[in-house]
Design a protein around this motif. Structure first.
Motif, PDB file in Angstrom:
ATOM      1  N   ALA A   1       0.830  -1.207   0.000  1.00 56.90           N
ATOM      2  CA  ALA A   1       0.000   0.000   0.000  1.00 56.90           C
ATOM      3  C   ALA A   1       0.864   1.257   0.000  1.00 56.90           C
ATOM      4  O   ALA A   1       0.510   2.259  -0.626  1.00 56.90           O
ATOM      5  CB  ALA A   1      -0.938  -0.003   1.196  1.00 56.90           C
ATOM      6  N   ASP A   2       1.999   1.202   0.695  1.00 59.72           N
ATOM      7  CA  ASP A   2       2.915   2.342   0.700  1.00 59.72           C
ATOM      8  C   ASP A   2       3.470   2.598  -0.695  1.00 59.72           C
ATOM      9  O   ASP A   2       3.561   3.738  -1.141  1.00 59.72           O
ATOM     10  CB  ASP A   2       4.075   2.111   1.676  1.00 59.72           C
ATOM     11  N   PHE A   3       3.843   1.528  -1.384  1.00 58.31           N
ATOM     12  CA  PHE A   3       4.368   1.686  -2.742  1.00 58.31           C
ATOM     13  C   PHE A   3       3.293   2.231  -3.673  1.00 58.31           C
ATOM     14  O   PHE A   3       3.563   3.112  -4.485  1.00 58.31           O
ATOM     15  CB  PHE A   3       4.926   0.377  -3.292  1.00 58.31           C
ATOM     16  N   VAL A   4       2.085   1.710  -3.557  1.00 59.50           N
ATOM     17  CA  VAL A   4       0.995   2.182  -4.414  1.00 59.50           C
ATOM     18  C   VAL A   4       0.758   3.670  -4.179  1.00 59.50           C
ATOM     19  O   VAL A   4       0.612   4.442  -5.137  1.00 59.50           O
ATOM     20  CB  VAL A   4      -0.295   1.362  -4.174  1.00 59.50           C
ATOM     21  N   SER A   5       0.746   4.086  -2.926  1.00 60.31           N
ATOM     22  CA  SER A   5       0.573   5.518  -2.612  1.00 60.31           C
ATOM     23  C   SER A   5       1.701   6.341  -3.215  1.00 60.31           C
ATOM     24  O   SER A   5       1.464   7.420  -3.771  1.00 60.31           O
ATOM     25  CB  SER A   5       0.522   5.733  -1.103  1.00 60.31           C
ATOM     26  N   ALA A   6       2.928   5.850  -3.107  1.00 58.42           N
ATOM     27  CA  ALA A   6       4.068   6.571  -3.670  1.00 58.42           C
ATOM     28  C   ALA A   6       3.965   6.628  -5.193  1.00 58.42           C
ATOM     29  O   ALA A   6       4.276   7.656  -5.806  1.00 58.42           O
ATOM     30  CB  ALA A   6       5.372   5.919  -3.240  1.00 58.42           C
ATOM     31  N   ALA A   7       3.530   5.534  -5.818  1.00 57.52           N
ATOM     32  CA  ALA A   7       3.371   5.516  -7.273  1.00 57.52           C
ATOM     33  C   ALA A   7       2.295   6.509  -7.706  1.00 57.52           C
ATOM     34  O   ALA A   7       2.457   7.229  -8.702  1.00 57.52           O
ATOM     35  CB  ALA A   7       3.032   4.107  -7.750  1.00 57.52           C
ATOM     36  N   GLU A   8       1.207   6.567  -6.971  1.00 57.70           N
ATOM     37  CA  GLU A   8       0.152   7.536  -7.281  1.00 57.70           C
ATOM     38  C   GLU A   8       0.669   8.967  -7.125  1.00 57.70           C
ATOM     39  O   GLU A   8       0.366   9.837  -7.948  1.00 57.70           O
ATOM     40  CB  GLU A   8      -1.062   7.297  -6.385  1.00 57.70           C
ATOM     41  N   GLU A   9       1.459   9.201  -6.084  1.00 63.18           N
ATOM     42  CA  GLU A   9       2.061  10.519  -5.873  1.00 63.18           C
ATOM     43  C   GLU A   9       3.018  10.857  -7.025  1.00 63.18           C
ATOM     44  O   GLU A   9       3.030  11.989  -7.525  1.00 63.18           O
ATOM     45  CB  GLU A   9       2.809  10.531  -4.539  1.00 63.18           C
ATOM     46  N   MET A  10       3.805   9.887  -7.461  1.00 63.45           N
ATOM     47  CA  MET A  10       4.722  10.078  -8.572  1.00 63.45           C
ATOM     48  C   MET A  10       3.958  10.454  -9.842  1.00 63.45           C
ATOM     49  O   MET A  10       4.339  11.385 -10.557  1.00 63.45           O
ATOM     50  CB  MET A  10       5.521   8.791  -8.802  1.00 63.45           C
ATOM     51  N   ILE A  11       2.869   9.760 -10.113  1.00 60.85           N
ATOM     52  CA  ILE A  11       2.067  10.033 -11.309  1.00 60.85           C
ATOM     53  C   ILE A  11       1.423  11.410 -11.210  1.00 60.85           C
ATOM     54  O   ILE A  11       1.439  12.185 -12.179  1.00 60.85           O
ATOM     55  CB  ILE A  11       1.021   8.922 -11.521  1.00 60.85           C
ATOM     56  N   GLU A  12       0.874  11.724 -10.052  1.00 58.94           N
ATOM     57  CA  GLU A  12       0.243  13.035  -9.855  1.00 58.94           C
ATOM     58  C   GLU A  12       1.257  14.164 -10.059  1.00 58.94           C
ATOM     59  O   GLU A  12       0.934  15.200 -10.628  1.00 58.94           O
ATOM     60  CB  GLU A  12      -0.368  13.123  -8.457  1.00 58.94           C
ATOM     61  N   ALA A  13       2.500  13.948  -9.600  1.00 59.56           N
ATOM     62  CA  ALA A  13       3.553  14.957  -9.752  1.00 59.56           C
ATOM     63  C   ALA A  13       4.202  14.893 -11.139  1.00 59.56           C
ATOM     64  O   ALA A  13       5.082  15.690 -11.448  1.00 59.56           O
ATOM     65  CB  ALA A  13       4.613  14.768  -8.672  1.00 59.56           C
ATOM     66  N   ASP A  14       3.754  13.935 -11.961  1.00 58.81           N
ATOM     67  CA  ASP A  14       4.263  13.751 -13.316  1.00 58.81           C
ATOM     68  C   ASP A  14       5.777  13.575 -13.334  1.00 58.81           C
ATOM     69  O   ASP A  14       6.486  14.176 -14.138  1.00 58.81           O
ATOM     70  CB  ASP A  14       3.838  14.909 -14.223  1.00 58.81           C
ATOM     71  N   LEU A  15       6.286  12.734 -12.430  1.00 48.97           N
ATOM     72  CA  LEU A  15       7.723  12.473 -12.331  1.00 48.97           C
ATOM     73  C   LEU A  15       8.115  11.413 -13.358  1.00 48.97           C
ATOM     74  O   LEU A  15       8.241  10.233 -13.052  1.00 48.97           O
ATOM     75  CB  LEU A  15       8.099  12.015 -10.916  1.00 48.97           C
TER      76      LEU A  15
ATOM     77  N   PHE B   1       7.004   6.590 -17.011  1.00 50.84           N
ATOM     78  CA  PHE B   1       7.038   6.369 -15.565  1.00 50.84           C
ATOM     79  C   PHE B   1       7.858   5.110 -15.265  1.00 50.84           C
ATOM     80  O   PHE B   1       7.729   4.106 -15.961  1.00 50.84           O
ATOM     81  CB  PHE B   1       5.627   6.193 -14.992  1.00 50.84           C
ATOM     82  N   TYR B   2       8.680   5.194 -14.249  1.00 50.11           N
ATOM     83  CA  TYR B   2       9.480   4.064 -13.789  1.00 50.11           C
ATOM     84  C   TYR B   2       9.223   3.873 -12.293  1.00 50.11           C
ATOM     85  O   TYR B   2       8.715   4.766 -11.626  1.00 50.11           O
ATOM     86  CB  TYR B   2      10.979   4.321 -14.023  1.00 50.11           C
ATOM     87  N   VAL B   3       9.597   2.734 -11.751  1.00 55.79           N
ATOM     88  CA  VAL B   3       9.353   2.471 -10.336  1.00 55.79           C
ATOM     89  C   VAL B   3      10.333   3.204  -9.431  1.00 55.79           C
ATOM     90  O   VAL B   3       9.993   3.544  -8.297  1.00 55.79           O
ATOM     91  CB  VAL B   3       9.355   0.960  -9.996  1.00 55.79           C
ATOM     92  N   ALA B   4      11.554   3.471  -9.892  1.00 63.87           N
ATOM     93  CA  ALA B   4      12.575   4.089  -9.034  1.00 63.87           C
ATOM     94  C   ALA B   4      12.129   5.410  -8.418  1.00 63.87           C
ATOM     95  O   ALA B   4      12.355   5.631  -7.222  1.00 63.87           O
ATOM     96  CB  ALA B   4      13.892   4.247  -9.793  1.00 63.87           C
ATOM     97  N   PRO B   5      11.492   6.318  -9.152  1.00 63.14           N
ATOM     98  CA  PRO B   5      11.054   7.559  -8.511  1.00 63.14           C
ATOM     99  C   PRO B   5      10.056   7.336  -7.373  1.00 63.14           C
ATOM    100  O   PRO B   5      10.049   8.082  -6.393  1.00 63.14           O
ATOM    101  CB  PRO B   5      10.430   8.362  -9.661  1.00 63.14           C
ATOM    102  N   ALA B   6       9.246   6.296  -7.477  1.00 61.73           N
ATOM    103  CA  ALA B   6       8.323   5.990  -6.376  1.00 61.73           C
ATOM    104  C   ALA B   6       9.113   5.569  -5.144  1.00 61.73           C
ATOM    105  O   ALA B   6       8.805   5.976  -4.019  1.00 61.73           O
ATOM    106  CB  ALA B   6       7.334   4.901  -6.789  1.00 61.73           C
ATOM    107  N   TYR B   7      10.149   4.759  -5.351  1.00 56.92           N
ATOM    108  CA  TYR B   7      11.007   4.384  -4.221  1.00 56.92           C
ATOM    109  C   TYR B   7      11.714   5.615  -3.655  1.00 56.92           C
ATOM    110  O   TYR B   7      11.868   5.740  -2.442  1.00 56.92           O
ATOM    111  CB  TYR B   7      12.037   3.330  -4.643  1.00 56.92           C
ATOM    112  N   ASN B   8      12.145   6.517  -4.526  1.00 59.17           N
ATOM    113  CA  ASN B   8      12.795   7.738  -4.046  1.00 59.17           C
ATOM    114  C   ASN B   8      11.865   8.550  -3.151  1.00 59.17           C
ATOM    115  O   ASN B   8      12.304   9.131  -2.156  1.00 59.17           O
ATOM    116  CB  ASN B   8      13.286   8.582  -5.224  1.00 59.17           C
ATOM    117  N   LEU B   9      10.591   8.596  -3.500  1.00 58.64           N
ATOM    118  CA  LEU B   9       9.620   9.300  -2.651  1.00 58.64           C
ATOM    119  C   LEU B   9       9.511   8.633  -1.284  1.00 58.64           C
ATOM    120  O   LEU B   9       9.421   9.304  -0.257  1.00 58.64           O
ATOM    121  CB  LEU B   9       8.254   9.357  -3.342  1.00 58.64           C
ATOM    122  N   LEU B  10       9.509   7.316  -1.262  1.00 63.02           N
ATOM    123  CA  LEU B  10       9.459   6.586   0.005  1.00 63.02           C
ATOM    124  C   LEU B  10      10.720   6.827   0.829  1.00 63.02           C
ATOM    125  O   LEU B  10      10.648   7.048   2.045  1.00 63.02           O
ATOM    126  CB  LEU B  10       9.265   5.093  -0.240  1.00 63.02           C
TER     127      LEU B  10
END
Length: 97
Positions: free
Chosen positions: A3-17, A23-32
């Motif tokens: 759930a934490d990763f999904v939230s981070a991925a949604e945040e990444m998409i919303e921020a258009d990172l 889109f890649y998974v690494a920026p979501a991990y960077n947010l975490l």
């Protein structure tokens, strides 16, 4: 947690990172990591033996080829979605799922 990763991925998409427009998974991990979340590592295997890249058509084709071979090996029709089997068997043209 997932759930934490999904939230981070949604945040990444919303921020258009995006990286190179994708889109890649690494920026979501960077947010975490920026939130001091713990990130673990689990070895799922080597490429084409547990880990499957799907970023380019050749990667997808390899994955589908291996999927189809395993389908024939296990003969478990409920395990694989029919669309993937059509693609892997060559009945469907193109690379998109």
């Amino acid at each position: 947690m997932a759930a934490d990763f999904v939230s981070a991925a949604e945040e990444m998409i919303e921020a258009d990172l995006r990286v190179n427009g994708e889109f890649y998974v690494a920026p979501a991990y960077n947010l975490l990591i920026a939130k001091s979340e713990k990130i673990g590592v689990y070895n799922i295997g080597s490429e084409a033996d547990g880990m499957y890249g799907l970023g380019i058509p050749a990667d997808l084709n390899l994955f589908l080829e291996l999927l189809f071979q395993r389908k024939l090996q296990y003969k478990n029709e409920d395990y694989f979605p029919p669309r993937l089997l059509e693609r892997a068997s060559g009945k469907e043209q193109g690379c998109g799922l």
